[in-house]
Design a protein around this motif. Structure first.
Motif, PDB file in Angstrom:
ATOM      1  N   GLU A  46       0.837  -1.189   0.000  1.00  0.00           N
ATOM      2  CA  GLU A  46       0.000   0.000   0.000  1.00  0.00           C
ATOM      3  C   GLU A  46       0.877   1.246   0.000  1.00  0.00           C
ATOM      4  O   GLU A  46       1.932   1.261   0.625  1.00  0.00           O
ATOM      5  CB  GLU A  46      -0.897  -0.036   1.251  1.00  0.00           C
ATOM      6  N   VAL A  47       0.420   2.259  -0.721  1.00  0.00           N
ATOM      7  CA  VAL A  47       1.157   3.520  -0.804  1.00  0.00           C
ATOM      8  C   VAL A  47       0.222   4.653  -0.375  1.00  0.00           C
ATOM      9  O   VAL A  47      -0.895   4.746  -0.871  1.00  0.00           O
ATOM     10  CB  VAL A  47       1.662   3.767  -2.250  1.00  0.00           C
ATOM     11  N   VAL A  48       0.668   5.475   0.564  1.00  0.00           N
ATOM     12  CA  VAL A  48      -0.184   6.573   1.056  1.00  0.00           C
ATOM     13  C   VAL A  48       0.565   7.898   0.952  1.00  0.00           C
ATOM     14  O   VAL A  48       1.447   8.194   1.757  1.00  0.00           O
ATOM     15  CB  VAL A  48      -0.592   6.336   2.536  1.00  0.00           C
ATOM     16  N   PRO A  49       0.240   8.701  -0.074  1.00  0.00           N
ATOM     17  CA  PRO A  49       0.931   9.989  -0.222  1.00  0.00           C
ATOM     18  C   PRO A  49       0.422  11.032   0.770  1.00  0.00           C
ATOM     19  O   PRO A  49      -0.739  10.984   1.183  1.00  0.00           O
ATOM     20  CB  PRO A  49       0.590  10.407  -1.649  1.00  0.00           C
ATOM     21  N   SER A  50       1.296  11.951   1.156  1.00  0.00           N
ATOM     22  CA  SER A  50       0.874  13.051   2.040  1.00  0.00           C
ATOM     23  C   SER A  50       1.581  14.332   1.607  1.00  0.00           C
ATOM     24  O   SER A  50       2.106  14.406   0.507  1.00  0.00           O
ATOM     25  CB  SER A  50       1.152  12.706   3.493  1.00  0.00           C
ATOM     26  N   ALA A  55       4.061   7.253   2.417  1.00  0.00           N
ATOM     27  CA  ALA A  55       4.208   6.080   3.278  1.00  0.00           C
ATOM     28  C   ALA A  55       4.080   4.835   2.418  1.00  0.00           C
ATOM     29  O   ALA A  55       3.216   4.763   1.545  1.00  0.00           O
ATOM     30  CB  ALA A  55       3.150   6.073   4.373  1.00  0.00           C
TER      31      ALA A  55
END
Lengths: 234, 341
Positions: A46-50, A55
């Motif tokens: 999983e990839v979580v941009p901020s 992440a």
């Protein structure tokens, strides 16, 4: 692309691409996210941009099995840096502007007068200022489909409410400090509410379920209560 | 079908959670105590993503309208049928028409009940986990109420193999169970330490020395406002050396963040995907089950380990879970061959 990698959990890490919230850092984040989407590395879950980075959740067991390394994190970080150095060009900026109708004030925007008063403006002026700018969707977070928008005029910046509301209605448009955003779902929240949109920003039956995506440009335009009702029915 | 004849305090349908939606601000959800949830499924031969019931502090009364193979893990709520205690951590075959009674958890907080085939629930973004704040997934997106009817999915072959044996051996109360059981959670956690093992978070160094010491030495009490989103601790106040503005960043299960009031919050399954508070520490995966079982009012201590140690513990933990699933399959098939049960 310059980056640093540090552990988040023991099966995830955070890639830092910049130190502050800026369109430049955001563009790096979006470029990295887009390239990761295209490449589909098998060990990434999983990839979580901020705002300032991305992440990455990885399959520590698979990495351990495949590389029999003592530290899945070190293997993952090395593979990731290798990927970043071989990555292609920066993605193009989105040109399309998403227009969002907002009915300002009244029951929909109970804090509009507060925002006006705090900044020595008339309610109408807050409305004009808020709907004149083009905003950038930096990231989604806090609640399903919630866009963190940057680019608001500092003249209408207002701190969060001292104690959050237990329930903020869906579609509420708010201000927190120099950020603005839209509540896509009903949730507790502390932002100053200045209006409401009839547009649904979280659509679980669609893919992707979030109407706005990082990198989107957004512009608000004022509508009357009648117009709001008409759009809501559509 | 299973009827909820008396609801517990907060019972929801949960599975492994939603994967891949955090980038849209969607919480992963899923069982709070993932180890207990997984072991409940392993015990009866369900697949890993079969949904179970997660009961909180006080359990339900369930009426079985058809015979079923079940297993109970997590906190001990003294489950019984007609006054006879039901053993936990193993397969239990229950005849049609029986009432399962769960009481208060004497220790721990959350109990998991797996049922052959897994419990049916509304699918929301790839998972049947109940997403309470969104009122979606699971049983109409809410906790179970009196009169709710739970449906189970079709049985797996291992469900059948265990059931077929046990159904001829039921007692006067109408249930039967295997002589073998799964190991305690401590077996998977590698060592029995009461403390919660954590490693430094990204903002660890931003906290003053006294706060870091207080966190590692002091006791923190689980606050009453804790829920599936997170545990709110009460204890010695934790402060930063200098007041700093933290930019919102992704957070994960077990992230310990400290808001301005200085009282740490430990994030659980229904957490928000991003947080703007300084992140002091991160719970090692191996101890996720322990934190999910902390009761309101319970005191806990933290023990600092290295990130590398946390990784090793996790790999060992996962290996043991795999071994355990394999052992159950072997056990069932050996005993079938021997004509045991």
């Amino acid at each position: 692309m310059e980056h640093t990698i540090a552990p988040l959990g023991d099966r995830s890490f955070f890639v830092t691409l910049g130190e502050e919230i800026s369109p430049e850092t955001h563009h790096l984040v979006r470029t990295l996210t887009e390239h990761l989407k295209r490449k589909d590395l098998h060990w990434i879950e999983e990839v979580v941009p901020s705002y300032t980075g991305v992440a990455v959740y990885y399959d520590a067991r698979a990495l351990h099995a495949e590389f029999s390394s003592a530290s899945p994190y070190e293997t993952a970080a090395a593979l990731f840096s290798e990927f970043v150095s071989g990555m292609g060009r920066e993605v193009k900026e989105k040109e399309k502007v998403v227009e969002i109708p907002v009915c300002y004030g009244g029951d929909f925007g109970p804090d509009l007068s507060g925002v006006a008063k705090k900044n020595g403006l008339k309610e109408k002026e807050v409305m004009e200022i808020h709907s004149s700018r083009e905003y950038l969707v930096y990231m989604l977070g806090f609640a399903p489909g919630f866009p963190f928008l940057g680019g608001m005029d500092e003249t209408i910046a207002t701190p969060r409410k001292a104690s959050p509301r237990l329930s903020v209605p869906e579609g509420s448009v708010g201000i927190a400090g120099s950020q603005t955003g839209v509540y896509p779902v009903e949730t507790p929240g502390g932002w100053m509410l200045i209006g409401r949109t009839p547009l649904s920003l979280f659509r679980p039956e669609e893919d992707p379920p979030a109407y706005l995506q990082p990198g989107d440009r957004v512009k608000f335009y004022p509508v009357s209560f009648e117009e709001y009702k008409r759009l809501e029915e559509e | 079908m299973i009827e909820v004849t008396k609801p517990g305090l907060l019972t929801t349908i949960q599975d492994l959670g939603r994967r891949g939606y955090q980038k849209y601000g969607v919480s992963p959800g899923g069982a709070a105590d993932m180890l207990a949830h997984r072991l409940a499924n392993i015990a009866i031969g369900n697949v890993a993503d079969a949904a179970t019931l997660e009961m909180t502090l006080q359990g339900d009364e369930l009426s079985l309208q058809e015979a079923a193979l079940i297993s109970i893990t997590g906190a001990d709520m003294n489950p019984e049928i007609d006054g006879k205690p039901l053993p936990m951590w193993r397969p239990v075959y229950v005849e049609k028409g029986k009432k399962l009674l769960f009481r208060n958890a004497g220790q721990g907080l959350r109990t998991y009940v797996a049922i052959e085939g897994g419990i049916q629930g509304d699918l929301f973004l790839g998972s049947t986990s109940t997403y309470l704040s969104m009122e979606a997934g699971g049983y109409s997106g809410r906790a179970l109420k009196e009169g709710d009817m739970l449906q189970k999915n079709g049985r797996y072959s291992l469900n059948e193999e265990i059931s077929d044996r046990l159904k001829h051996q039921t007692n006067d109360q109408g249930f039967a169970y295997t002589p073998w059981r799964l190991p305690d959670p401590s077996f998977f956690q590698e060592e029995i330490v009461p403390e919660i093992r954590v490693f430094p978070g990204p903002h660890y160094q931003l906290f003053d020395a006294e706060s870091r010491q207080a966190f590692e030495r002091g006791a923190y009490q689980t606050g009453s406002k804790s829920d599936r989103m997170g545990i709110r601790f009460d204890g010695e106040k934790l402060t930063l050396r200098n007041q700093e503005e933290i930019i919102s960043e992704p957070v994960t299960f077990g992230t310990i963040q400290v808001p301005a009031n200085g009282q740490p919050i430990l994030l659980l399954a229904d957490r928000q995907t991003t947080g703007g508070y300084p992140k002091l520490a991160q719970v090692a995966s191996v101890d996720f089950s322990k934190v999910a079982q902390l009761r309101p009012g319970e005191e806990t201590k933290f023990r600092m380990i290295t990130h590398r140690e946390a990784e090793q513990l996790f790999l060992c933990f996962e290996d043991r879970i795999q071994q355990c699933a394999l052992a159950v399959r072997r056990k069932v098939r050996e005993e079938m061959k021997d004509g045991k049960y």
